[in-house]
Design a protein around this motif. Structure first.
Motif, short mmCIF file in Angstrom:
data_model
loop_
_atom_site.label_atom_id
_atom_site.label_comp_id
_atom_site.label_asym_id
_atom_site.label_seq_id
_atom_site.Cartn_x
_atom_site.Cartn_y
_atom_site.Cartn_z
N THR A 105 0.84 -1.20 0.00
CA THR A 105 0.00 0.00 0.00
C THR A 105 0.87 1.24 0.00
OG1 THR A 105 -1.75 -1.12 1.24
CG2 THR A 105 -1.77 1.28 1.27
N THR A 106 0.65 2.13 -0.96
CA THR A 106 1.33 3.42 -0.96
C THR A 106 0.61 4.32 0.02
OG1 THR A 106 2.09 3.18 -3.24
CG2 THR A 106 1.99 5.41 -2.35
N CYS A 107 1.30 4.73 1.08
CA CYS A 107 0.65 5.49 2.15
C CYS A 107 0.98 6.98 2.10
CB CYS A 107 1.01 4.91 3.51
SG CYS A 107 2.78 4.73 3.80
N ILE A 108 2.04 7.37 1.41
CA ILE A 108 2.37 8.78 1.21
C ILE A 108 2.73 8.95 -0.25
CG2 ILE A 108 3.87 10.71 1.85
CD1 ILE A 108 4.51 9.22 4.46
N ARG A 109 2.12 9.94 -0.90
CA ARG A 109 2.38 10.17 -2.31
C ARG A 109 3.13 11.48 -2.53
NH1 ARG A 109 0.33 6.53 -5.59
NH2 ARG A 109 -1.32 5.14 -4.82
N ALA A 110 3.97 11.48 -3.53
CA ALA A 110 4.75 12.66 -3.86
C ALA A 110 3.83 13.85 -4.08
CB ALA A 110 5.58 12.40 -5.13
N GLY A 111 4.21 15.00 -3.51
CA GLY A 111 3.45 16.22 -3.69
C GLY A 111 2.32 16.44 -2.70
N GLU A 112 2.00 15.40 -1.93
CA GLU A 112 0.93 15.51 -0.92
C GLU A 112 1.38 16.42 0.22
OE1 GLU A 112 -1.24 12.47 2.28
OE2 GLU A 112 0.13 11.70 0.75
N ARG A 113 0.52 17.35 0.62
CA ARG A 113 0.84 18.25 1.73
C ARG A 113 0.84 17.45 3.03
NH1 ARG A 113 3.55 23.01 2.15
NH2 ARG A 113 2.87 24.20 3.98
N LEU A 114 1.91 17.55 3.79
CA LEU A 114 2.06 16.74 4.99
C LEU A 114 2.14 17.61 6.24
CD1 LEU A 114 4.69 14.21 3.62
CD2 LEU A 114 2.25 13.81 3.94
N VAL B 177 2.23 15.77 9.29
CA VAL B 177 2.72 14.78 10.24
C VAL B 177 3.91 14.06 9.62
CG1 VAL B 177 0.44 14.39 11.27
CG2 VAL B 177 1.20 12.95 9.37
N SER B 178 4.77 13.49 10.46
CA SER B 178 5.81 12.57 10.02
C SER B 178 5.48 11.18 10.54
CB SER B 178 7.19 13.03 10.51
OG SER B 178 7.64 14.15 9.78
N GLY C 84 11.36 1.27 13.87
CA GLY C 84 12.17 2.24 14.59
C GLY C 84 12.56 3.43 13.75
N ASP C 85 12.36 3.34 12.42
CA ASP C 85 12.73 4.43 11.52
C ASP C 85 11.58 5.43 11.37
OD1 ASP C 85 15.09 3.10 11.04
OD2 ASP C 85 14.64 2.62 8.94
N PHE C 86 11.93 6.71 11.29
CA PHE C 86 11.04 7.70 10.70
C PHE C 86 11.19 7.56 9.19
CE2 PHE C 86 10.66 10.36 14.59
CZ PHE C 86 9.32 10.73 14.47
N VAL C 87 10.08 7.34 8.48
CA VAL C 87 10.18 7.16 7.04
C VAL C 87 10.18 8.50 6.30
CG1 VAL C 87 9.09 4.90 7.17
CG2 VAL C 87 7.68 6.90 6.67
N ASP C 88 9.77 9.56 6.96
CA ASP C 88 9.67 10.86 6.28
C ASP C 88 9.90 12.01 7.25
OD1 ASP C 88 7.35 10.54 7.73
OD2 ASP C 88 6.08 11.54 6.25
N LEU C 89 10.92 11.88 8.09
CA LEU C 89 11.20 12.96 9.03
C LEU C 89 11.53 14.25 8.28
CD1 LEU C 89 11.48 13.71 12.00
CD2 LEU C 89 13.86 12.94 11.91
N HIS C 90 12.11 14.11 7.08
CA HIS C 90 12.45 15.29 6.28
C HIS C 90 11.22 16.05 5.81
CE1 HIS C 90 12.01 11.74 3.83
NE2 HIS C 90 12.02 12.42 2.71
N SER C 91 10.04 15.44 5.88
CA SER C 91 8.82 16.16 5.50
C SER C 91 8.51 17.28 6.50
CB SER C 91 7.63 15.21 5.41
OG SER C 91 7.19 14.80 6.70
N LEU D 243 6.82 15.52 -0.09
CA LEU D 243 7.92 14.68 -0.57
C LEU D 243 7.97 14.70 -2.08
CD1 LEU D 243 7.52 11.53 1.74
CD2 LEU D 243 8.87 13.62 2.15
N ASP D 244 9.15 14.42 -2.63
CA ASP D 244 9.31 14.29 -4.08
C ASP D 244 9.28 12.82 -4.48
OD1 ASP D 244 11.85 13.22 -3.48
OD2 ASP D 244 12.73 15.21 -3.52
N HIS D 245 8.88 11.95 -3.54
CA HIS D 245 8.83 10.51 -3.80
C HIS D 245 7.67 9.92 -3.01
CE1 HIS D 245 11.37 11.33 -0.28
NE2 HIS D 245 10.88 10.22 0.22
N ASN D 246 7.40 8.66 -3.24
CA ASN D 246 6.31 7.95 -2.57
C ASN D 246 6.86 7.06 -1.46
OD1 ASN D 246 4.29 8.80 -4.67
ND2 ASN D 246 5.58 7.50 -5.95
#
Length: 239
Positions: A37-46, A48-49, A77-84, A90-93
């Motif tokens: 399941t793709t749970c975060i899509r590129a360009g989506e306004r975020l 939350v991390s 244990g990883d943040f998958v999108d802390l950079h958001s 994001l520029d990726h999914n």
């Protein structure tokens, strides 16, 4: 629920009881995400991390024709999108490769951490720098390593990263992903992946048994991959 995350942090720095409380107080909604399941899509306004607490996720980019390149794997244990937090999109999914459980951390909570807990803010800044280091190693694999070296190196990396959270040892680890996912991690065709895994087995280095990677010769696997774990920054230092 966040023990894997705390273990990952404490492997590299000192996290006080107060900082642990701050982290726990920052946690928001818990979500279960089905496999593939793709749970975060590129360009989506975020706002939350996403903190992964169970399962395996990936970041990926794809082309209009459907070709996909996985650019990093994420373990519990990883943040998958802390950079958001700073990018806001994001520029990726981001996809769940296996059934996953995540916790959403509101960006307003991360803002409070940066303003009120500078050491913890530096620790999380380090995590984004660590992700960048892993990305660079993957680029090196795609550009310069042979097929067998790419897969061997990825398995060595996962053994270390999963070992930090008690999910791997020198004999192997669970890896419940499809061969097509491994293909997209390494830039190889599924047929080439299958042939390369057979060669690793025939050399007596490692094997897939069901959904488990069984390592028969860790020293040999590391030598083949020329694996140097320095890019994973495993030393415990005050930041």
């Amino acid at each position: 629920m966040i023990e894997a995350h705390l273990a990952k942090l404490r492997a590299r720095d000192t996290i006080s009881a107060e900082e642990e409380r701050v982290i726990r107080d920052s946690l928001g909604t818990v979500r279960d995400i089905p496999a593939q399941t793709t749970c975060i899509r590129a360009g989506e306004r975020l706002l939350v991390s996403t903190l992964l607490t169970d399962g395996l996720m990936c970041r990926y980019k794809d082309l209009p024709g459907g070709e996909r390149q996985i650019t990093e794997l994420h373990v519990a244990g990883d943040f998958v999108d802390l950079h958001s937090f700073s990018l806001k999109q994001l520029d990726h999914n981001v996809m769940a490769l296996t059934p996953c459980r995540v916790i959403l951390v509101p960006h307003v909570k991360l803002t409070a951490i940066t303003e009120q807990h500078p050491h913890l803010a530096r620790v999380y800044w380090f995590l984004t720098a660590l992700d960048a280091a892993i990305h660079r190693e993957w680029v090196l694999s795609l550009g310069r390593r042979s097929a067998i070296e790419r897969i061997a190196h990825l398995m060595c990396e996962l053994r270390v990263r999963l070992g930090l959270i008690g999910q791997a040892d020198d004999s192997g680890f669970d890896l419940a992903i499809k061969q097509s996912d491994l293909s997209d991690c390494t830039g190889l065709t599924p047929v080439h992946v299958n042939r390369t895994l057979r060669e690793l087995r025939e050399r007596g280095l490692m094997d897939f048994k069901g959904k488990r990677v069984v390592i028969h010769d860790l020293a040999g696997l590391k030598a083949l991959a020329e694996f140097d774990e320095d890019y994973l920054y495993l030393r415990r230092e005050e930041r």
